[in-house]
Design an enzyme around this catalytic site. Sequence first.
Site, PDB file in Angstrom:
ATOM      1  N   THR A 273       0.840  -1.198   0.000  1.00  0.00           N
ATOM      2  CA  THR A 273       0.000   0.000   0.000  1.00  0.00           C
ATOM      3  C   THR A 273       0.873   1.245   0.000  1.00  0.00           C
ATOM      4  O   THR A 273       1.858   1.308   0.735  1.00  0.00           O
ATOM      5  CB  THR A 273      -0.930   0.028   1.228  1.00  0.00           C
ATOM      6  OG1 THR A 273      -1.836  -1.077   1.155  1.00  0.00           O
ATOM      7  CG2 THR A 273      -1.730   1.320   1.281  1.00  0.00           C
ATOM      8  N   PHE A 275       1.242   5.209   0.775  1.00  0.00           N
ATOM      9  CA  PHE A 275       0.691   6.258   1.625  1.00  0.00           C
ATOM     10  C   PHE A 275       1.304   7.599   1.234  1.00  0.00           C
ATOM     11  O   PHE A 275       2.481   7.673   0.848  1.00  0.00           O
ATOM     12  CB  PHE A 275       1.017   5.999   3.105  1.00  0.00           C
ATOM     13  CG  PHE A 275       0.395   4.753   3.680  1.00  0.00           C
ATOM     14  CD1 PHE A 275      -0.769   4.823   4.421  1.00  0.00           C
ATOM     15  CD2 PHE A 275       0.978   3.516   3.481  1.00  0.00           C
ATOM     16  CE1 PHE A 275      -1.343   3.688   4.963  1.00  0.00           C
ATOM     17  CE2 PHE A 275       0.411   2.362   4.016  1.00  0.00           C
ATOM     18  CZ  PHE A 275      -0.756   2.452   4.763  1.00  0.00           C
TER      19      PHE A 275
END
Length: 405
Positions: A273, A275
């Site tokens: 992921t 960010f």
Amino acid sequence: MAYTSSSLHLHKNLLLPKPYSGKASSSRSVAFVPAAKINGVNGHAKKAQVNGKVQINGDGGVKKGVNGMAGAVNGHGKTHINGHDRIHLSVSTGGAGGQDGFGLRVAFQGAPGAYSEFAAKTALPGCYTVPCRAFADALAAVVGGAVDRAILPVESTMEGTTLRNYDLLLRHDLVVVQEINLFVHYCLLAMPGVRAAEVRRVISHPMALAHCGRALTRLGVDREPVEDTAGAVEMLRSNRMLDTAAIASPRAADLYGLDVLAHGLQDESWNVTRFLLLSKPPSPVMLPMDAGAKTSMVVAHRGGSMMVVLKVLSAFSSRNISLTKLEVINNDGAGGAAGTHIMILDTSARGAPTLRAFPHVLYIDCEGAAADPRVREAIKEIERFAVFVRVLGWYAADSNVYDLQ
């Protein structure tokens, strides 16, 4: 909001970070250790027993060290997956890699122990993290001056950018000041002493449940969505739920004193992921002259998507500027109702910033800072044919992938 989208992502150079020698702090922060190069992780390993824990979906094969523990490098574990090394981070009291976060307050969505919190502590070692109920609350905390930064997950290898936090970013007068890529390792956590055979229900964030669908089907348990992964752990612990397990990070297990029943629950072994850390403008981060930089921007238009895409590509390629992200968002609402358009805050408008609606938007990340003459010229060329252009920020490019397992 209804969308059709397509995206082009260039392959990331997945290298481990260099060591950081910063001043020590008594606050909890994430430290990492330099090790071998990270390569792509594909496929799934068979189930394996490691220290009595079940390995599901490709996280088996831990290299043993002394006393049966995972092989360590400078005190940190290192797992070998399909022949490749992956670094493990550890929470410690010393300095860590990335920018210096001492004295900074960072808002994140979720309860303590959320993946967003660990991403913040990895990006800004020594920072003070502030939990928020919703992503919008985290951004409002920055706008209102209650915190210095907010951290948002914006895309993942499994979901693409269906994490619609880009929409939140576009609605606020904030700038991107840093990026970080976190390897998401899902574990099955339960109250101390509870065995896997006793679990009848699993709770977690809806996306975590979806990412672990095949494993949960094999376990034969019911699924119940809650607001976030760390919140599920907090609920499990506070209510002493003995027939229920939660999907969260191994660090959350340490934080809340829970047992890890299974490692590597995710269906896809390579689950990363991205960010973004946001701040009020102007950006408080100064980039070194020799630092590799990245610029994020949004380009809005009202029709002729393919022609706009080709012109954007030409503006960058003619100046030998590489793109690391190009995503085309086309509104597919029936009748093109303005209510379904993408809302962008025009920070260049005279007077107070104004929200504007657009049916078509391009998200772009390019190499180089917006202050670089080549990048600046490319942006000026795009402004001549696009309806609207907004630079979201420029910051140090970080293609490393950090692992908290």
